[in-house]
Write a protein that holds these residues in place. Structure first.
Motif, PDB file in Angstrom:
ATOM      1  N   LEU A 102     -46.793 -24.627  29.043  1.00 55.36           N
ATOM      2  CA  LEU A 102     -45.784 -25.166  30.551  1.00 55.36           C
ATOM      3  C   LEU A 102     -47.565 -25.703  30.618  1.00 55.36           C
ATOM      4  O   LEU A 102     -47.371 -26.994  30.490  1.00 55.36           O
ATOM      5  N   GLY A 103     -48.325 -24.819  31.210  1.00 56.36           N
ATOM      6  CA  GLY A 103     -49.616 -25.000  31.443  1.00 56.36           C
ATOM      7  C   GLY A 103     -50.404 -26.295  30.630  1.00 56.36           C
ATOM      8  O   GLY A 103     -50.651 -27.497  30.662  1.00 56.36           O
ATOM      9  N   ALA A 138     -46.410 -24.461  36.608  1.00 56.94           N
ATOM     10  CA  ALA A 138     -45.001 -24.371  37.294  1.00 56.94           C
ATOM     11  C   ALA A 138     -44.330 -25.889  38.194  1.00 56.94           C
ATOM     12  O   ALA A 138     -42.664 -26.102  37.761  1.00 56.94           O
ATOM     13  N   GLN A 139     -44.254 -26.926  38.086  1.00 52.65           N
ATOM     14  CA  GLN A 139     -43.782 -28.371  38.787  1.00 52.65           C
ATOM     15  C   GLN A 139     -43.056 -28.293  37.301  1.00 52.65           C
ATOM     16  O   GLN A 139     -41.968 -29.495  36.926  1.00 52.65           O
ATOM     17  N   VAL A 140     -44.371 -28.213  35.787  1.00 56.33           N
ATOM     18  CA  VAL A 140     -43.081 -28.644  34.738  1.00 56.33           C
ATOM     19  C   VAL A 140     -41.905 -27.255  34.476  1.00 56.33           C
ATOM     20  O   VAL A 140     -40.869 -28.150  33.947  1.00 56.33           O
ATOM     21  N   ALA A 141     -41.646 -26.554  35.185  1.00 60.49           N
ATOM     22  CA  ALA A 141     -40.453 -25.209  34.660  1.00 60.49           C
ATOM     23  C   ALA A 141     -39.462 -25.697  35.767  1.00 60.49           C
ATOM     24  O   ALA A 141     -38.280 -26.307  35.061  1.00 60.49           O
ATOM     25  N   LEU A 142     -40.110 -26.744  36.754  1.00 60.28           N
ATOM     26  CA  LEU A 142     -39.449 -26.817  37.499  1.00 60.28           C
ATOM     27  C   LEU A 142     -38.510 -28.217  37.438  1.00 60.28           C
ATOM     28  O   LEU A 142     -36.967 -28.256  37.497  1.00 60.28           O
ATOM     29  N   LYS A 143     -39.266 -29.471  36.942  1.00 61.54           N
ATOM     30  CA  LYS A 143     -38.658 -30.368  36.783  1.00 61.54           C
ATOM     31  C   LYS A 143     -38.178 -30.107  35.266  1.00 61.54           C
ATOM     32  O   LYS A 143     -36.907 -31.158  35.285  1.00 61.54           O
ATOM     33  N   TRP A 144     -38.718 -29.408  34.650  1.00 63.05           N
ATOM     34  CA  TRP A 144     -37.371 -29.384  33.050  1.00 63.05           C
ATOM     35  C   TRP A 144     -35.444 -28.964  33.825  1.00 63.05           C
ATOM     36  O   TRP A 144     -34.391 -29.106  33.345  1.00 63.05           O
ATOM     37  N   LEU A 145     -35.465 -27.717  34.855  1.00 67.89           N
ATOM     38  CA  LEU A 145     -34.037 -27.560  35.687  1.00 67.89           C
ATOM     39  C   LEU A 145     -33.669 -29.110  35.822  1.00 67.89           C
ATOM     40  O   LEU A 145     -32.657 -29.241  35.754  1.00 67.89           O
ATOM     41  N   ASP A 176     -39.306 -36.329  24.870  1.00 71.34           N
ATOM     42  CA  ASP A 176     -39.246 -35.151  24.176  1.00 71.34           C
ATOM     43  C   ASP A 176     -40.190 -34.212  23.803  1.00 71.34           C
ATOM     44  O   ASP A 176     -39.311 -33.263  23.481  1.00 71.34           O
ATOM     45  N   ASP A 177     -41.800 -34.464  23.293  1.00 70.00           N
ATOM     46  CA  ASP A 177     -41.472 -32.816  22.876  1.00 70.00           C
ATOM     47  C   ASP A 177     -42.038 -32.109  23.968  1.00 70.00           C
ATOM     48  O   ASP A 177     -41.981 -31.303  23.212  1.00 70.00           O
ATOM     49  N   ASP A 178     -42.699 -32.429  24.831  1.00 69.30           N
ATOM     50  CA  ASP A 178     -42.413 -31.784  26.008  1.00 69.30           C
ATOM     51  C   ASP A 178     -41.018 -30.557  26.427  1.00 69.30           C
ATOM     52  O   ASP A 178     -40.840 -29.525  26.358  1.00 69.30           O
ATOM     53  N   ARG A 179     -39.240 -31.553  26.210  1.00 67.43           N
ATOM     54  CA  ARG A 179     -38.349 -30.519  25.720  1.00 67.43           C
ATOM     55  C   ARG A 179     -37.995 -29.532  25.061  1.00 67.43           C
ATOM     56  O   ARG A 179     -37.796 -28.212  25.282  1.00 67.43           O
ATOM     57  N   LYS A 180     -38.522 -30.531  23.666  1.00 69.13           N
ATOM     58  CA  LYS A 180     -39.280 -29.169  22.424  1.00 69.13           C
ATOM     59  C   LYS A 180     -39.634 -27.939  22.881  1.00 69.13           C
ATOM     60  O   LYS A 180     -39.599 -27.027  21.987  1.00 69.13           O
ATOM     61  N   ALA A 181     -41.087 -28.206  23.173  1.00 72.55           N
ATOM     62  CA  ALA A 181     -42.171 -27.340  23.758  1.00 72.55           C
ATOM     63  C   ALA A 181     -41.709 -25.725  23.679  1.00 72.55           C
ATOM     64  O   ALA A 181     -41.402 -24.860  24.385  1.00 72.55           O
ATOM     65  N   ILE A 182     -40.659 -26.667  25.427  1.00 73.50           N
ATOM     66  CA  ILE A 182     -39.798 -25.524  26.447  1.00 73.50           C
ATOM     67  C   ILE A 182     -38.536 -24.990  25.731  1.00 73.50           C
ATOM     68  O   ILE A 182     -38.547 -24.102  25.725  1.00 73.50           O
ATOM     69  N   ALA A 183     -38.256 -25.640  25.067  1.00 72.91           N
ATOM     70  CA  ALA A 183     -36.356 -25.185  23.771  1.00 72.91           C
ATOM     71  C   ALA A 183     -36.901 -23.898  23.388  1.00 72.91           C
ATOM     72  O   ALA A 183     -35.846 -23.062  22.782  1.00 72.91           O
TER      73      ALA A 183
END
Length: 272
Positions: free
Chosen positions: A197-198, A209-216, A247-254
């Motif tokens: 996430l960092g 934290a902003q990344v995690a929140l925006k993902w939701l 999409d790359d961000d979402r794949k990494a979070i998944a």
């Protein structure tokens, strides 16, 4: 602020959680949030802070029609008469003539669920809450609520974040067009130190934290209520809305492990 329309209400997707906020500090935090533009305030009788929140709302002079206020009845008060007493006490402390959403905070193994829901539906019919809902309900409990009792619930509020898989529950809620309101959306601060996430945050000039929140918040039918007592944190959470994940961000979070549950009290349900 984007809203989720559900059962006759429009709930802002980003709200202010207030668990563990007390007294003057709670009042100051809610006043700060309202001045920054928050219009969704989440509390509960168990938090013991409805009074300072009521004072903050009164002091803010934000028109009542612009506010969304959620409160909840505690697990020990789920008999119909006790629900009414709890509701009356909550309304008085909040200094309001109605709330926007009234939730069952936790299911109880001994509760008469149809009687509980019937009581909430009566409060709604009386105009004392604009909508009703549940929190910490499993898919099995939701099936009883939605398919057997046919209660018009406006949401299920549960723990949900990048480190906890809620796909089974979400699939059920999406099928029945019921929003999920995510508490502990930052995994009680654990997301801040996550390397994945960092890295995504650095790419976008944002925090983990902003990344995690925006993902939701990017998910349809999902709202989030991060607790934030400091104005800087409240503003940072609002600023997360400006972030664009790719999409790359979402794949990494998944790919992150999704087995970290932060809240699981002994009286809670058997999570399915």
């Amino acid at each position: 602020m984007e809203t989720i329309k559900t059962q006759g209400i429009a709930m802002p997707k980003l709200g202010l959680g207030t668990f563990r906020m007390q007294g003057n500090a709670c009042r100051a935090a809610v006043e700060s949030g309202l001045s920054l533009g928050y219009r969704h305030i989440d509390t509960a009788e168990m938090y013991g802070n409805e009074e300072p929140i009521g004072a903050a709302i009164a002091a803010s002079r934000v028109p009542r029609s612009e506010l969304h206020v959620t409160t909840k009845v505690w697990v020990e008060n789920l008999a119909p008469d006790a629900i009414r007493r709890s509701f009356d006490a909550s309304l008085k402390k909040l200094r309001l003539d109605h709330v926007d959403l009234y939730l069952v905070h936790w299911p109880s193994r001994s509760m008469d669920l149809p009687a509980v829901l019937e009581t909430l539906m009566k409060l709604k019919a009386e105009g004392r809450t604009r909508a009703i809902g549940v929190a910490n309900f499993t898919t099995a409990l939701l099936k009883t609520t939605v398919e057997e009792v046919k209660a018009p619930i406006a949401c299920n509020q549960v723990e949900y974040h990048v480190m906890l898989d809620q796909s089974k529950l979400l699939n059920y809620l999406v099928r029945h067009r019921i929003p999920l309101v995510a508490y502990c959306p930052l995994a009680q601060g654990r997301v801040a130190s996550d390397e994945t996430l960092g890295a995504i945050g650095r790419k976008h000039g944002a925090t983990a934290a902003q990344v995690a929140l925006k993902w939701l918040l990017d998910q349809d039918g999902v709202a989030a209520i991060p607790k934030a007592s400091r104005a800087e944190s409240q503003k940072a959470n609002l600023d997360a809305l400006k972030l664009s994940l790719d999409d790359d961000d979402r794949k990494a979070i998944a790919a992150l492990p999704k087995d970290r549950r932060c809240v699981s009290p002994g009286f809670g349900p058997d999570w399915d």
